[in-house]
Design a protein around this motif. Sequence first.
Motif, mmCIF file in Angstrom:
data_model
loop_
_atom_site.group_PDB
_atom_site.id
_atom_site.type_symbol
_atom_site.label_atom_id
_atom_site.label_comp_id
_atom_site.label_asym_id
_atom_site.label_seq_id
_atom_site.Cartn_x
_atom_site.Cartn_y
_atom_site.Cartn_z
ATOM 1 N N THR A 324 0.811 -1.209 0.000
ATOM 2 C CA THR A 324 0.000 0.000 0.000
ATOM 3 C C THR A 324 0.849 1.265 0.000
ATOM 4 O O THR A 324 1.896 1.322 0.659
ATOM 5 C CB THR A 324 -0.901 0.021 1.274
ATOM 6 N N LEU A 325 0.348 2.270 -0.720
ATOM 7 C CA LEU A 325 0.903 3.620 -0.624
ATOM 8 C C LEU A 325 -0.034 4.390 0.306
ATOM 9 O O LEU A 325 -1.249 4.371 0.104
ATOM 10 C CB LEU A 325 0.923 4.268 -2.020
ATOM 11 N N PHE A 326 0.524 5.008 1.314
ATOM 12 C CA PHE A 326 -0.294 5.795 2.247
ATOM 13 C C PHE A 326 0.013 7.270 2.050
ATOM 14 O O PHE A 326 1.177 7.676 2.085
ATOM 15 C CB PHE A 326 0.020 5.410 3.699
ATOM 16 N N LEU A 327 -1.037 8.055 1.830
ATOM 17 C CA LEU A 327 -0.882 9.505 1.744
ATOM 18 C C LEU A 327 -1.912 10.127 2.665
ATOM 19 O O LEU A 327 -3.107 9.853 2.515
ATOM 20 C CB LEU A 327 -1.140 10.009 0.306
ATOM 21 N N ASN A 328 -1.457 10.907 3.617
ATOM 22 C CA ASN A 328 -2.366 11.654 4.489
ATOM 23 C C ASN A 328 -3.465 10.778 5.102
ATOM 24 O O ASN A 328 -4.627 11.170 5.146
ATOM 25 C CB ASN A 328 -2.989 12.802 3.665
ATOM 26 N N GLY A 329 -3.091 9.587 5.531
ATOM 27 C CA GLY A 329 -4.061 8.699 6.182
ATOM 28 C C GLY A 329 -4.958 7.937 5.224
ATOM 29 O O GLY A 329 -5.858 7.215 5.652
ATOM 30 N N ASP A 330 -4.730 8.091 3.920
ATOM 31 C CA ASP A 330 -5.493 7.377 2.896
ATOM 32 C C ASP A 330 -4.651 6.225 2.338
ATOM 33 O O ASP A 330 -3.443 6.357 2.228
ATOM 34 C CB ASP A 330 -5.755 8.333 1.712
ATOM 35 N N SER A 331 -5.326 5.128 1.938
ATOM 36 C CA SER A 331 -4.596 3.975 1.382
ATOM 37 C C SER A 331 -4.795 3.871 -0.121
ATOM 38 O O SER A 331 -5.919 4.026 -0.593
ATOM 39 C CB SER A 331 -5.161 2.669 1.937
ATOM 40 N N PHE A 332 -3.728 3.580 -0.844
ATOM 41 C CA PHE A 332 -3.804 3.288 -2.278
ATOM 42 C C PHE A 332 -3.109 1.948 -2.494
ATOM 43 O O PHE A 332 -1.875 1.869 -2.336
ATOM 44 C CB PHE A 332 -3.112 4.401 -3.087
ATOM 45 N N PRO A 333 -3.896 0.883 -2.823
ATOM 46 C CA PRO A 333 -3.268 -0.437 -2.981
ATOM 47 C C PRO A 333 -2.253 -0.433 -4.118
ATOM 48 O O PRO A 333 -2.482 0.230 -5.142
ATOM 49 C CB PRO A 333 -4.444 -1.354 -3.337
#
Length: 381
Positions: A324-333
């Motif tokens: 996962t890529l995490f940006l600002n508390g959001d997840s992007f698989p």
Amino acid sequence: MNIESLHWGELSPETFLAEYWQKKPLLIKQAFKNFQDTIPADELAGLAMEGEIESRIVSNDGNNNWQVDHGPFTDFAQYGEANWTLLVQAVNNWSRPTNALLAPFSFIPRWRIDDVMVSFSTPNGGVGAHLDQYDVFIIQGSGKRRWQVGAPNSELITLLPHPDLKQVSAFEPLIDEVTEAGDLLYIPPNHPHNGVSIENSVNFSIGFQAPSSQELWSSFADKLIDNNLGEQRFSDSTRKTTTTSTLISKDDQQQLKAFMLEQLENTEMFEQFIGQYLTQSHHALELLMPVNDIDEEKLIDILSEPEIRFMPVSGLKAAITQTTLFLNGDSFPITAKILPLAELLAQQTPLTTEQVKSFNTSLKNSQLLTSVLNKGYWYIE
Ligand code: SIN
Ligand code: CO
């Protein structure tokens, strides 16, 4: 940019971590050559006039009477020429050159760093002797300041000269030096310190984050509840008779504990939880959401312009794990296919049209690009 490299002198990042990090304070004179403030004092004052930016002014009358005022401020004239300091939180979220001050500290993972607080102090200005719970690197910008740092001491008395100002009694300094532009001070948690400005001076504090156990448990519980992941109930089909019916036996306690810990052992869930938790911003960010959502077709249109750049929002907290890529508390698989793009997004490298075009040949990459643009974490310049 004036902050390319940190001159460690006789130390290195390795020896710093082994000998000083979380153990001993340190002053490195001229760690940054020709250091220049990354934000002028008047711009800092401008940020302190904004409602969504946290700021305060701590002043004293030289006679141990302290005052704390909270921003947003409309005017600074009443504070006069001396005895006060303005502190503005998370300036790196609003000033890209200030965000660049984090780069020399990338020998420590980004998730451990919280923000850059900037202070402007007039002569004799400061917040008084105090303790912080977090590690901090303080870069001296323009002007001079006398910094004293001591060792943890349980005999220090907590003082509250104002309801919003926690100080400690006088301490024996291990470091007692006048800092000048480019000097770098490292203060571990719970080491008493006091910075008193000698003239108008600016300090940049790179503050770290260290979650407490109760914060982690509480957020983990929130994650379970929000996703309805803890609904199964304790079961004990192998139970034997008891002769002490009022007892919660050691064995039962052990089984209940194991039942609770099963949740933590769910590696996938833990990875999601910790990545989201550690990349959450603690201060407002200048998110730049597009007026209309960008889809893959629109992205191709945008890429027909030659001179654009894809930029991350300043101060964004990013991290990456295997999944996962995490940006600002959001997840992007992420999958192996999009890993190279995800890594660039995590490193927050500005991307040229050509670079984005080279990624935009696969649908998965385009979807990741449009998602981060639509969330306002990246924008087109
Ligand atoms: C500062 O005054 O710039 C830093 C305050 C602190 O010691 O935490
Ligand atoms: Co402090």
